[in-house]
Design a protein around this motif. Structure first.
Motif, mmCIF file in Angstrom:
data_model
loop_
_atom_site.group_PDB
_atom_site.id
_atom_site.type_symbol
_atom_site.label_atom_id
_atom_site.label_comp_id
_atom_site.label_asym_id
_atom_site.label_seq_id
_atom_site.Cartn_x
_atom_site.Cartn_y
_atom_site.Cartn_z
ATOM 1 N N ASN A 240 1.026 -1.148 0.305
ATOM 2 C CA ASN A 240 -0.038 -0.191 -0.107
ATOM 3 C C ASN A 240 1.243 1.533 -0.500
ATOM 4 O O ASN A 240 0.676 2.063 -0.680
ATOM 5 C CB ASN A 240 -0.968 0.174 1.474
ATOM 6 C CG ASN A 240 -1.858 -1.369 1.137
ATOM 7 O OD1 ASN A 240 -2.405 -1.426 0.156
ATOM 8 N ND2 ASN A 240 -2.447 -1.511 2.418
ATOM 9 N N LYS A 265 -9.402 -4.104 -1.935
ATOM 10 C CA LYS A 265 -10.592 -3.571 -2.140
ATOM 11 C C LYS A 265 -10.972 -2.964 -2.932
ATOM 12 O O LYS A 265 -9.928 -2.463 -3.967
ATOM 13 C CB LYS A 265 -10.736 -2.635 -1.002
ATOM 14 C CG LYS A 265 -10.425 -3.881 0.995
ATOM 15 C CD LYS A 265 -10.799 -2.681 1.482
ATOM 16 C CE LYS A 265 -10.245 -1.113 2.149
ATOM 17 N NZ LYS A 265 -10.303 -1.299 2.561
ATOM 18 N N ASP A 266 -11.749 -2.425 -3.219
ATOM 19 C CA ASP A 266 -11.960 -1.853 -4.606
ATOM 20 C C ASP A 266 -11.169 -0.306 -4.808
ATOM 21 O O ASP A 266 -11.280 -0.137 -6.523
ATOM 22 C CB ASP A 266 -13.899 -1.100 -4.349
ATOM 23 C CG ASP A 266 -14.868 -2.206 -5.068
ATOM 24 O OD1 ASP A 266 -14.427 -3.661 -5.377
ATOM 25 O OD2 ASP A 266 -15.263 -2.623 -4.107
ATOM 26 N N ASP A 267 -11.057 -0.060 -3.805
ATOM 27 C CA ASP A 267 -10.619 1.427 -3.986
ATOM 28 C C ASP A 267 -8.697 1.273 -3.897
ATOM 29 O O ASP A 267 -7.891 1.458 -4.420
ATOM 30 C CB ASP A 267 -10.090 2.248 -3.111
ATOM 31 C CG ASP A 267 -9.541 1.512 -1.594
ATOM 32 O OD1 ASP A 267 -9.269 0.483 -1.654
ATOM 33 O OD2 ASP A 267 -10.226 2.369 -0.567
ATOM 34 N N THR A 269 -6.516 -0.591 -1.816
ATOM 35 C CA THR A 269 -5.951 -0.937 -1.117
ATOM 36 C C THR A 269 -5.907 -2.573 -0.942
ATOM 37 O O THR A 269 -6.547 -3.022 -1.179
ATOM 38 C CB THR A 269 -6.749 -0.527 0.318
ATOM 39 O OG1 THR A 269 -6.288 1.262 0.129
ATOM 40 C CG2 THR A 269 -5.888 -0.102 1.769
ATOM 41 N N GLU A 271 -5.395 -5.602 1.804
ATOM 42 C CA GLU A 271 -5.279 -6.099 3.125
ATOM 43 C C GLU A 271 -5.271 -7.682 3.078
ATOM 44 O O GLU A 271 -4.477 -8.078 2.712
ATOM 45 C CB GLU A 271 -7.253 -6.170 3.362
ATOM 46 C CG GLU A 271 -7.606 -5.045 3.268
ATOM 47 C CD GLU A 271 -9.236 -5.069 4.010
ATOM 48 O OE1 GLU A 271 -10.070 -5.925 3.762
ATOM 49 O OE2 GLU A 271 -9.800 -4.173 4.600
ATOM 50 N N LYS A 288 -7.277 -3.916 -9.912
ATOM 51 C CA LYS A 288 -7.571 -2.902 -8.451
ATOM 52 C C LYS A 288 -6.427 -2.835 -8.349
ATOM 53 O O LYS A 288 -6.519 -1.479 -8.115
ATOM 54 C CB LYS A 288 -8.696 -3.715 -7.079
ATOM 55 C CG LYS A 288 -10.196 -3.908 -7.524
ATOM 56 C CD LYS A 288 -10.827 -4.830 -7.092
ATOM 57 C CE LYS A 288 -10.540 -6.789 -6.440
ATOM 58 N NZ LYS A 288 -11.358 -6.823 -5.784
#
Length: 342
Positions: A240, A265-267, A269, A271, A288
Motif C-alpha cells: 500500500n 478492496k475496490d479502491d 487497498t 488487506e 484493483k
C-alpha cells in the motif's frame, strides 16, 4: 465469452523442455499498452521498470507431488492438488475408474494412502497412512510434478529438482512452480536493488488445477479450483505504501497477481489475506491493485491466457503471442518471459 476466442496455433518446437542458463538470459517480450513490442532479455528488467516500482514474488516451494502406485492389479497415478490437513490431500487421479472409496493405494517405499472421498469433479481425498510426516513420505515416493507438456516428452530427472524451483521458494505446498520467477538470479535481484526497484513476497500454493484444460465452451461455465494463499499485514502495508508513493505493483507471475487482486478492496487497498481463492480473471475484469505483470507464455484457451488478455486486451495479446512465435520465443514453464505494462 467463448473459450475459442482465446485459441492460437503454437508450433511444438516453441515449447521449452529445459530452461536457459543462466536463468536471467531468457528472452523477454515487452508488451506496452500500445505501439511496438520490445525485445529484451530478463537481465534488462531493471531498465524497463522505474525506481519505486515493486516486484511481487510468490515464495511457495514445489513438493514432489506426483505419485504412481497400485491398487491391486491396477496402476493408479495421483497428482496432489491441495492440502486438507496434516495427513489428507485432495488429488487428481489417473485411472480413476479403477479406484473407489475405501481402497488403499500402495505407492512403494512404504508409502500408502486410502481413498477416503470422491469429489464432484472426480478428484479424491487421499489419507496418507502411518506416523511419518506426509512431506517425508512424498520425499521417498514422489517425483516433481512437471507440466504434462514437458513430462509427456521426457522423463523427470535430477536437474528438475533445482530447475523447477525458484530462488524465492521457502514454504512447501505448491504442485506447480510460479514459473515467472524461475528467471531470477542473485545477479538480477542485486541489479534491481541498485536501480531502486522494491520487492515483496507472498504465498500462494499453486494447485494441480493450473494444468487442467478448460472444457467449457464459455468462460461463464468454467469453475476454477481454489488455492490457499497468504499476505501478512507487514507485506500488505508495504504494498500500500508503494502505491501511495506512486510506484507500480508488478506481479511476478499470475499466481502473485491473482492473490493481490483477491486481497484488494475496490479502491486498490490491499488487506492482509489468509485463505482460499478461486478468482477467475477474464476480459472485462477491472484490476484493483496490479499495475503490471511479468509472466511466461501460456497455453492456448487456458485460464492464464484469458488473464493476460484481461490485462492488455485480447487482440493485443494475440498480436504479442504471434510476435513471440515469429521471433522463436520459447513457451511455457521453462520458456521465455513477457512484461505486460498496461
Amino acid at each position: 465469452m467463448r473459450v475459442d476466442l482465446f485459441d492460437f496455433h503454437l508450433p511444438p518446437e516453441n515449447i521449452a523442455l529445459r530452461p536457459v542458463s543462466p536463468r536471467h538470459a531468457a528472452k523477454m517480450l515487452l508488451v506496452p499498452a500500445a505501439g511496438d513490442f520490445g525485445h529484451h532479455q530478463v537481465i534488462d528488467l531493471p531498465k524497463l521498470l522505474k525506481a519505486g516500482d515493486c516486484l511481487i514474488f510468490n515464495d511457495t516451494r514445489v513438493i514432489p507431488a506426483q505419485l504412481t502406485g497400485r491398487r491391486g492389479d491396477a496402476v493408479i497415478g495421483a497428482t496432489l492438488h491441495k492440502r486438507i490437513d496434516l495427513r489428507r490431500w485432495q488429488a487428481f487421479i489417473r485411472n480413476a475408474k479403477r479406484l473407489k472409496v475405501g481402497d488403499q493405494i500402495d505407492f512403494g517405499q512404504d508409502v500408502r494412502a486410502a481413498a477416503e472421498q470422491r469429489h464432484a469433479d472426480g478428484s479424491f481425498t487421499l489419507y496418507f497412512e502411518g506416523d511419518d510426516p506426509v512431506e517425508l513420505l512424498l520425499a521417498r515416493a514422489g517425483t516433481m510434478p512437471l507440466p504434462p507438456y514437458i513430462a509427456g516428452k521426457r522423463p523427470v530427472d535430477e536437474r528438475d529438482l533445482s530447475d523447477y524451483q525458484t530462488m524465492f521458494a521457502q514454504k512447501d505446498g505448491a504442485v506447480a512452480a510460479p514459473t515467472a520467477a524461475l528467471h531470477f538470479t542473485p545477479d538480477l535481484t542485486e541489479a534491481l536493488d541498485v536501480a531502486g526497484i522494491k520487492t515483496a513476497t507472498l504465498t500462494l500454493h499453486v494447485g494441480a488445477g493450473t494444468f487442467l484444460p478448460v472444457k467449457a465452451q464459455d468462460t461463464d461455465d468454467h469453475r476454477m479450483h481454489s488455492e490457499w494463499g497468504s499476505i501478512d499485514a507487514a507485506t500488505a502495508g508495504r504494498l500500500n505504501q508503494v502505491r501511495a508513493s506512486g510506484g507500480r505493483l508488478i506481479a511476478v507471475g499470475t499466481t502473485s497477481l491473482r492473490l493481490i487482486e483477491s486481497a484488494a478492496k475496490d479502491d486498490g487497498t490491499i488487506e492482509p489475506f489468509e485463505g482460499d481463492t478461486d478468482i477467475f480473471i477474464t476480459p472485462g475484469y477491472r484490476f484493483k491493485a496490479a499495475g503490471g505483470l511479468m509472466t511466461n507464455f501460456h497455453l492456448p484457451k487456458s485460464t492464464l491466457f484469458m488473464l493476460v488478455s484481461a490485462m492488455m486486451g485480447r487482440e493485443r495479446m494475440q498480436a504479442a503471442y504471434a510476435e513471440a512465435i515469429a521471433q522463436n520465443y520459447r513457451f511455457y514453464s521453462y520458456g521465455d518471459s513477457s512484461l505486460l505494462l498496461p
